[in-house]
Motif scaffolding. Structure first.
Motif, PDB file in Angstrom:
ATOM      1  N   ASP A  64     -95.939  12.395 -68.197  1.00 53.77           N
ATOM      2  CA  ASP A  64     -96.498  12.824 -69.497  1.00 53.77           C
ATOM      3  C   ASP A  64     -97.019  11.534 -70.030  1.00 53.77           C
ATOM      4  N   TYR A  65     -97.281  10.404 -69.242  1.00 55.47           N
ATOM      5  CA  TYR A  65     -97.654   9.138 -70.114  1.00 55.47           C
ATOM      6  C   TYR A  65     -99.053   9.270 -70.866  1.00 55.47           C
ATOM      7  N   PRO A 130    -101.916  20.245 -61.136  1.00 49.91           N
ATOM      8  CA  PRO A 130    -101.355  20.140 -62.471  1.00 49.91           C
ATOM      9  C   PRO A 130    -102.067  20.881 -63.718  1.00 49.91           C
ATOM     10  N   GLU A 131    -103.392  20.915 -63.610  1.00 48.25           N
ATOM     11  CA  GLU A 131    -104.248  21.722 -64.423  1.00 48.25           C
ATOM     12  C   GLU A 131    -104.141  22.972 -64.457  1.00 48.25           C
ATOM     13  N   TRP A 132    -104.052  23.719 -63.112  1.00 47.08           N
ATOM     14  CA  TRP A 132    -103.686  25.050 -63.193  1.00 47.08           C
ATOM     15  C   TRP A 132    -102.317  25.564 -63.525  1.00 47.08           C
ATOM     16  N   LEU A 133    -101.437  24.712 -62.978  1.00 51.13           N
ATOM     17  CA  LEU A 133     -99.941  24.905 -63.401  1.00 51.13           C
ATOM     18  C   LEU A 133     -99.788  24.923 -64.932  1.00 51.13           C
ATOM     19  N   LYS A 134    -100.417  24.173 -65.858  1.00 48.19           N
ATOM     20  CA  LYS A 134     -99.973  23.933 -67.028  1.00 48.19           C
ATOM     21  C   LYS A 134    -100.551  24.960 -67.975  1.00 48.19           C
ATOM     22  N   LYS A 135    -101.427  25.867 -67.382  1.00 51.20           N
ATOM     23  CA  LYS A 135    -102.069  26.965 -68.118  1.00 51.20           C
ATOM     24  C   LYS A 135    -101.319  28.139 -67.871  1.00 51.20           C
ATOM     25  N   LEU A 142     -90.527  28.011 -64.272  1.00 51.79           N
ATOM     26  CA  LEU A 142     -89.842  28.546 -63.324  1.00 51.79           C
ATOM     27  C   LEU A 142     -90.184  27.516 -61.980  1.00 51.79           C
ATOM     28  N   SER A 143     -91.030  26.965 -61.907  1.00 51.09           N
ATOM     29  CA  SER A 143     -91.183  26.067 -60.936  1.00 51.09           C
ATOM     30  C   SER A 143     -90.434  24.802 -61.039  1.00 51.09           C
ATOM     31  N   HIS A 144     -90.075  24.338 -62.278  1.00 48.83           N
ATOM     32  CA  HIS A 144     -89.197  23.396 -62.604  1.00 48.83           C
ATOM     33  C   HIS A 144     -87.450  23.678 -62.494  1.00 48.83           C
ATOM     34  N   LEU A 145     -87.259  24.955 -62.358  1.00 48.31           N
ATOM     35  CA  LEU A 145     -85.850  25.483 -62.761  1.00 48.31           C
ATOM     36  C   LEU A 145     -85.067  25.134 -61.314  1.00 48.31           C
ATOM     37  N   GLY A 197    -100.678  19.274 -79.815  1.00 41.71           N
ATOM     38  CA  GLY A 197    -100.835  18.698 -78.530  1.00 41.71           C
ATOM     39  C   GLY A 197     -99.450  19.026 -77.912  1.00 41.71           C
ATOM     40  N   VAL A 198     -98.384  19.712 -78.294  1.00 43.72           N
ATOM     41  CA  VAL A 198     -96.894  19.668 -77.749  1.00 43.72           C
ATOM     42  C   VAL A 198     -97.149  21.124 -77.484  1.00 43.72           C
ATOM     43  N   GLN A 199     -97.014  21.556 -76.369  1.00 44.02           N
ATOM     44  CA  GLN A 199     -96.861  22.995 -75.757  1.00 44.02           C
ATOM     45  C   GLN A 199     -95.237  23.472 -75.834  1.00 44.02           C
ATOM     46  N   THR A 200     -95.211  24.382 -76.753  1.00 42.77           N
ATOM     47  CA  THR A 200     -93.765  25.069 -77.088  1.00 42.77           C
ATOM     48  C   THR A 200     -93.995  26.399 -76.954  1.00 42.77           C
ATOM     49  N   TYR A 201     -92.898  27.129 -76.584  1.00 42.89           N
ATOM     50  CA  TYR A 201     -92.965  28.467 -76.311  1.00 42.89           C
ATOM     51  C   TYR A 201     -93.011  29.471 -77.561  1.00 42.89           C
ATOM     52  N   SER A 202     -92.450  28.762 -78.688  1.00 43.87           N
ATOM     53  CA  SER A 202     -92.729  29.353 -80.142  1.00 43.87           C
ATOM     54  C   SER A 202     -94.186  29.582 -80.401  1.00 43.87           C
ATOM     55  N   ALA A 203     -95.044  28.282 -80.124  1.00 46.29           N
ATOM     56  CA  ALA A 203     -96.287  28.427 -80.522  1.00 46.29           C
ATOM     57  C   ALA A 203     -97.335  29.017 -79.325  1.00 46.29           C
TER      58      ALA A 203
END
Length: 280
Positions: A64-65, A130-135, A142-145, A197-203
């Motif tokens: 995330d740097y 990364p680009e596809w996964l972040k979308k 699920l991929s990180h769990l 710029g911070v991706q949250t589920y609530s947003a």
């Protein structure tokens, strides 16, 4: 030393992490063994698991740097408190301790340790897409769990070696459910607390949908325990407390209610693991 104390306070607070890891490690070892957990094994496993979670934090700092420099320059690494090189060196030192301690204490567990590290590298590389996964935020989570389940199976391997019994699926589902609760707890916020710029589920989904998904994610672990005969006693706590909370929070959408999501996630996780420890 002061820099590292500040870093751990901001990015890896030991006062919060150590008690939770100690408790969940005891619960996993109690689930795995009919005998009382030995204090030496418990302390060692706690330190090893804590080290894995720290390494996850290090991978996140690298991953995330660039994003942190742009949107969260106040964090420890972008503002220059600690460098990525320093974090890498500490992560490698921890890996050396884990390797030596695992081999000395219970060498079959090395297999699970290596599997954890391999999966952490894949996560750090965002599975090379990364680009596809972040979308795909749900798929991203699920991929990180699975790393959470792998870490807890590594802990259980200090009792089981590599001979995992049929009831392992209960441990896996509780671990996955707990990991999802932590992830949702960190990323459900009231509108006034959202950051650009911070991706949250609530947003992404809106507060009502995010809270209902949070509730369903936790329910998988509860029903796994109940179905397997080890946890129906917790149902009244979960559905007498968590569901009304999720419903009221969804309706109110205020910081007053939503600030408790992370706290209730921790309570939910603790109760599930305690039920796991009492598993017949």
């Amino acid at each position: 030393m002061q820099r590292w104390l500040t870093y751990q306070k901001e990015r890896f607070p030991l006062l919060a992490h150590f008690p939770l890891v100690l408790l969940t490690s005891w619960c996993v070892l109690s689930f795995a063994s009919p005998e009382p957990v030995k204090i030496g094994t418990l302390l060692l496993v706690t330190l090893l698991i804590l080290g894995l979670f720290f390494q996850l934090r290090v991978f996140d700092e690298f991953k995330d740097y660039e994003e942190d420099k742009t949107y969260r320059p106040y964090r420890a690494v972008p503002r220059g408190l600690i460098t990525l090189r320093e974090l890498r060196n500490v992560g490698l030192f921890v890996a050396g301790f884990q390797l030596t301690a695992t081999y000395s204490w219970n060498y079959p567990s090395l297999t699970l340790l290596l599997v954890c590290w391999i999966y952490m590298v894949l996560m750090g590389k965002e599975f090379f897409n990364p680009e596809w996964l972040k979308k795909q935020p749900l798929l991203y989570m699920l991929s990180h769990l699975p790393i959470v389940a792998l870490i807890q199976m590594y802990a259980a391997s200090f009792v089981w070696d590599l001979d995992f019994p049929p009831a392992t699926w209960v441990l896996a589902l509780v671990s996955l459910s707990g990991g999802a609760l932590l992830e949702y707890g960190r990323k459900i916020r009231p509108p006034e607390k959202e950051e650009h710029g911070v991706q949250t589920y609530s947003a992404l989904w809106g507060i009502p949908r995010a809270l209902m998904t949070w509730f369903l994610a936790g329910s998988f672990g509860v029903f796994a325990l109940g179905f397997a005969g080890g946890g129906w006693w917790v149902l009244s706590v979960f559905y007498g407390l968590m569901f009304p909370y999720a419903l009221i929070s969804a309706l109110r959408k205020s910081a007053l209610w939503l600030k408790f999501v992370e706290l209730f996630s921790a309570i939910w996780i603790v109760l599930m693991y305690l039920a796991l420890a009492r598993f017949p």
